[in-house]
Design a protein around this motif. Structure first.
Motif, PDB file in Angstrom:
ATOM      1  N   PHE A   1       0.934  -1.243  -0.209  1.00 55.64           N
ATOM      2  CA  PHE A   1      -0.132  -0.002  -0.045  1.00 55.64           C
ATOM      3  C   PHE A   1       0.866   1.320  -0.089  1.00 55.64           C
ATOM      4  CE2 PHE A   1      -1.738   3.458   2.545  1.00 55.64           C
ATOM      5  CZ  PHE A   1      -2.854   3.840   1.701  1.00 55.64           C
ATOM      6  N   ASN A   2       1.804   1.130   1.139  1.00 56.60           N
ATOM      7  CA  ASN A   2       2.945   2.340   0.866  1.00 56.60           C
ATOM      8  C   ASN A   2       3.456   2.800  -0.423  1.00 56.60           C
ATOM      9  OD1 ASN A   2       2.149   3.282   3.681  1.00 56.60           O
ATOM     10  ND2 ASN A   2       3.763   1.947   4.381  1.00 56.60           N
ATOM     11  N   ASP A   3       3.958   1.415  -1.045  1.00 59.74           N
ATOM     12  CA  ASP A   3       4.700   1.719  -2.306  1.00 59.74           C
ATOM     13  C   ASP A   3       3.777   2.401  -3.226  1.00 59.74           C
ATOM     14  OD1 ASP A   3       7.162   0.966  -0.887  1.00 59.74           O
ATOM     15  OD2 ASP A   3       6.751  -1.102  -1.917  1.00 59.74           O
ATOM     16  N   THR A   4       2.310   1.945  -3.329  1.00 59.98           N
ATOM     17  CA  THR A   4       1.517   2.250  -4.387  1.00 59.98           C
ATOM     18  C   THR A   4       1.213   3.730  -4.335  1.00 59.98           C
ATOM     19  OG1 THR A   4       1.221   0.044  -4.515  1.00 59.98           O
ATOM     20  CG2 THR A   4      -0.658   1.746  -5.630  1.00 59.98           C
ATOM     21  N   TYR A   5       0.698   4.042  -2.859  1.00 64.66           N
ATOM     22  CA  TYR A   5       0.346   5.391  -2.487  1.00 64.66           C
ATOM     23  C   TYR A   5       1.270   6.631  -2.644  1.00 64.66           C
ATOM     24  CZ  TYR A   5      -0.869   9.010   0.951  1.00 64.66           C
ATOM     25  OH  TYR A   5      -1.364  10.280   1.655  1.00 64.66           O
ATOM     26  N   ALA A   6       2.500   6.107  -2.553  1.00 61.59           N
ATOM     27  CA  ALA A   6       3.671   7.181  -2.606  1.00 61.59           C
ATOM     28  C   ALA A   6       3.842   7.606  -3.857  1.00 61.59           C
ATOM     29  CB  ALA A   6       5.118   6.708  -2.076  1.00 61.59           C
ATOM     30  N   GLY A   7       3.480   6.898  -4.812  1.00 60.89           N
ATOM     31  CA  GLY A   7       3.612   6.951  -6.422  1.00 60.89           C
ATOM     32  C   GLY A   7       2.740   8.309  -6.781  1.00 60.89           C
ATOM     33  N   PHE A   8       1.906   8.521  -5.820  1.00 52.22           N
ATOM     34  CA  PHE A   8       0.771   9.544  -6.191  1.00 52.22           C
ATOM     35  C   PHE A   8       0.995  11.188  -5.927  1.00 52.22           C
ATOM     36  CE2 PHE A   8      -1.616   5.702  -6.955  1.00 52.22           C
ATOM     37  CZ  PHE A   8      -2.443   6.134  -8.042  1.00 52.22           C
ATOM     38  N   PHE A   9       2.265  11.159  -4.899  1.00 47.80           N
ATOM     39  CA  PHE A   9       2.509  12.526  -4.403  1.00 47.80           C
ATOM     40  C   PHE A   9       4.208  12.579  -4.439  1.00 47.80           C
ATOM     41  CE2 PHE A   9      -1.072  10.837  -1.836  1.00 47.80           C
ATOM     42  CZ  PHE A   9      -1.988  12.090  -1.908  1.00 47.80           C
ATOM     43  N   PRO A  10       4.567  14.003  -4.910  1.00 47.37           N
ATOM     44  CA  PRO A  10       6.101  14.048  -4.926  1.00 47.37           C
ATOM     45  C   PRO A  10       6.476  13.894  -3.334  1.00 47.37           C
ATOM     46  CG  PRO A  10       4.821  15.884  -5.871  1.00 47.37           C
ATOM     47  CD  PRO A  10       3.805  14.996  -5.198  1.00 47.37           C
ATOM     48  N   ALA A  11       7.827  13.348  -3.192  1.00 45.91           N
ATOM     49  CA  ALA A  11       8.242  12.917  -2.175  1.00 45.91           C
ATOM     50  C   ALA A  11       8.263  14.256  -1.045  1.00 45.91           C
ATOM     51  CB  ALA A  11       9.702  12.210  -2.251  1.00 45.91           C
ATOM     52  N   ASP A  12       8.668  15.205  -1.548  1.00 41.79           N
ATOM     53  CA  ASP A  12       8.528  16.466  -0.498  1.00 41.79           C
ATOM     54  C   ASP A  12       7.085  17.170  -0.553  1.00 41.79           C
ATOM     55  OD1 ASP A  12       8.385  17.376  -3.491  1.00 41.79           O
ATOM     56  OD2 ASP A  12       9.755  19.316  -3.141  1.00 41.79           O
ATOM     57  N   ARG A  13       6.198  16.577  -0.946  1.00 38.85           N
ATOM     58  CA  ARG A  13       4.741  16.993  -0.908  1.00 38.85           C
ATOM     59  C   ARG A  13       3.871  16.234  -0.405  1.00 38.85           C
ATOM     60  NH1 ARG A  13       3.213  21.876  -1.464  1.00 38.85           N
ATOM     61  NH2 ARG A  13       1.374  21.387  -2.365  1.00 38.85           N
ATOM     62  N   ARG A  14       3.934  15.130   0.356  1.00 40.73           N
ATOM     63  CA  ARG A  14       3.061  14.250   1.038  1.00 40.73           C
ATOM     64  C   ARG A  14       2.312  14.632   1.854  1.00 40.73           C
ATOM     65  NH1 ARG A  14       7.646   9.631   0.604  1.00 40.73           N
ATOM     66  NH2 ARG A  14       7.565   9.312  -1.699  1.00 40.73           N
ATOM     67  N   PRO A  15       0.983  14.343   1.878  1.00 44.78           N
ATOM     68  CA  PRO A  15       0.063  14.794   2.869  1.00 44.78           C
ATOM     69  C   PRO A  15       0.390  14.373   4.232  1.00 44.78           C
ATOM     70  CG  PRO A  15      -1.244  14.148   0.933  1.00 44.78           C
ATOM     71  CD  PRO A  15       0.151  13.590   0.864  1.00 44.78           C
ATOM     72  N   ALA A  16       0.031  14.896   5.210  1.00 48.82           N
ATOM     73  CA  ALA A  16      -0.174  14.199   6.530  1.00 48.82           C
ATOM     74  C   ALA A  16      -1.168  12.830   6.288  1.00 48.82           C
ATOM     75  CB  ALA A  16      -0.777  15.198   7.772  1.00 48.82           C
TER      76      ALA A  16
END
Length: 132
Positions: free
Chosen positions: A91-106
């Motif tokens: 889940f984390n690997d897939t979810y992370a692809g939707f946001f830039p590393a420096d702009r991930r939501p809380a």
């Protein structure tokens, strides 16, 4: 400002009595999205946590686009997994692809015993309109 209750044309078919999003004072609260296909709401769910996560995130994008926003406007997500130990890493690997590393939501991720439509994952979100 009175709240605005949004139902998005072409958005995912609701699985319960709710609005796709509710907006107040520039804040947009998005209802938790399921991994259903808006174009084929009665089709079987995608197989596996990666495919279901992609569909959920795409559905959040559809709702956001319907109110003139996109995923970059999300400031917080709550994520629900029915098989937490098994699915958390993928889940984390897939979810992370939707946001830039420096702009991930809380984010908060919670293990649950079940979700609507037999889904493995659900994600709701809080977005903010840009202040002009």
């Amino acid at each position: 400002m009175s709240p605005l209750f949004h139902m998005i044309q072409g958005g995912p078919r609701p699985v319960a009595p709710f609005s796709h999003a509710v907006e107040a004072d520039g804040w947009v609260m998005l209802t938790g999205q399921m991994p259903t296909d808006p174009a084929a709401p009665d089709a079987p769910l995608p197989q596996g946590i990666a495919a279901q996560t992609r569909r959920v995130m795409q559905n959040l994008g559809i709702v956001l686009n319907g109110v003139g926003l996109d995923l970059s406007h999300i400031v917080q997500c709550r994520c629900y997994l029915t098989e937490f130990d098994r699915d958390y890493a993928v889940f984390n690997d897939t979810y992370a692809g939707f946001f830039p590393a420096d702009r991930r939501p809380a984010r908060t991720t919670i293990g649950v015993t079940g979700l609507a439509v037999g889904a493995l994952v659900e994600v709701d979100a809080l977005a903010r309109r840009p202040v002009s």
